[in-house]
Scaffold this motif. Structure first.
Motif, PDB file in Angstrom:
ATOM      1  N   PHE A  72     -40.248 -27.333  45.735  1.00  0.00           N
ATOM      2  CA  PHE A  72     -41.432 -26.692  45.544  1.00  0.00           C
ATOM      3  C   PHE A  72     -41.708 -25.523  46.464  1.00  0.00           C
ATOM      4  CE2 PHE A  72     -45.897 -26.157  46.992  1.00  0.00           C
ATOM      5  CZ  PHE A  72     -46.492 -25.766  45.529  1.00  0.00           C
ATOM      6  N   ARG A  73     -41.086 -25.655  47.594  1.00  0.00           N
ATOM      7  CA  ARG A  73     -40.995 -24.473  48.502  1.00  0.00           C
ATOM      8  C   ARG A  73     -40.214 -23.156  48.013  1.00  0.00           C
ATOM      9  NH1 ARG A  73     -44.911 -23.543  52.190  1.00  0.00           N
ATOM     10  NH2 ARG A  73     -43.712 -22.787  53.627  1.00  0.00           N
ATOM     11  N   LYS A  74     -39.288 -23.636  47.623  1.00  0.00           N
ATOM     12  CA  LYS A  74     -38.234 -22.368  46.936  1.00  0.00           C
ATOM     13  C   LYS A  74     -38.783 -21.764  45.584  1.00  0.00           C
ATOM     14  CE  LYS A  74     -33.802 -23.540  48.734  1.00  0.00           C
ATOM     15  NZ  LYS A  74     -32.395 -23.559  48.401  1.00  0.00           N
ATOM     16  N   ARG A  75     -39.356 -22.564  44.836  1.00  0.00           N
ATOM     17  CA  ARG A  75     -39.893 -21.894  43.774  1.00  0.00           C
ATOM     18  C   ARG A  75     -41.268 -21.311  43.699  1.00  0.00           C
ATOM     19  NH1 ARG A  75     -37.843 -26.579  39.144  1.00  0.00           N
ATOM     20  NH2 ARG A  75     -35.567 -26.205  39.460  1.00  0.00           N
ATOM     21  N   ASP A  76     -42.035 -21.413  44.741  1.00  0.00           N
ATOM     22  CA  ASP A  76     -43.208 -21.242  45.016  1.00  0.00           C
ATOM     23  C   ASP A  76     -43.357 -20.214  45.818  1.00  0.00           C
ATOM     24  OD1 ASP A  76     -46.045 -20.980  44.157  1.00  0.00           O
ATOM     25  OD2 ASP A  76     -46.463 -22.370  46.124  1.00  0.00           O
ATOM     26  N   ALA A  77     -42.970 -19.002  45.631  1.00  0.00           N
ATOM     27  CA  ALA A  77     -42.930 -18.038  46.615  1.00  0.00           C
ATOM     28  C   ALA A  77     -44.018 -17.217  46.889  1.00  0.00           C
ATOM     29  CB  ALA A  77     -41.868 -16.893  46.019  1.00  0.00           C
TER      30      ALA A  77
END
Length: 77
Positions: A72-77
Motif C-alpha cells: 500500500f505504501r509503495k503504490r500510494d505515492a
C-alpha cells in the motif's frame, strides 16, 4: 473473495491428498486449522494445541498485514 475462500477451504480439504510430509505439514500448520483449535471443544491430537495454533494464526495475520502495508505504501505515492 472467491480466491480467498477458495484458498482457505480448498487447500485444507485437499491437504491429505498432498504427498507425504507436505500434506502432514499443511494439515497441521494451515492457519485456519491451527487457529481454529482455540474455539473447538473437540481436540484433534494430530493438530496443534490451542495456544500454539493461535500463535501460528496470529503470526500469519501479522505477516500478511505487514506485506499489505508495504504494498500500500509503495503504490500510494
Amino acid at each position: 473473495m472467491t480466491t480467498l475462500f477458495g484458498a482457505l477451504l480448498i487447500v485444507q480439504a485437499f491437504a491429505p491428498a498432498l504427498p507425504g510430509a507436505l500434506g502432514d505439514w499443511v494439515a497441521k500448520y494451515w492457519p485456519p486449522l491451527a487457529g481454529g483449535q482455540i474455539v473447538t471443544g473437540h481436540r484433534d491430537p494430530a493438530l496443534l494445541a490451542p495456544w500454539p495454533g493461535l500463535a501460528v494464526m496470529a503470526g500469519c495475520v501479522a505477516v500478511l498485514l505487514t506485506a499489505a502495508f508495504i504494498v500500500f505504501r509503495k503504490r500510494d505515492a
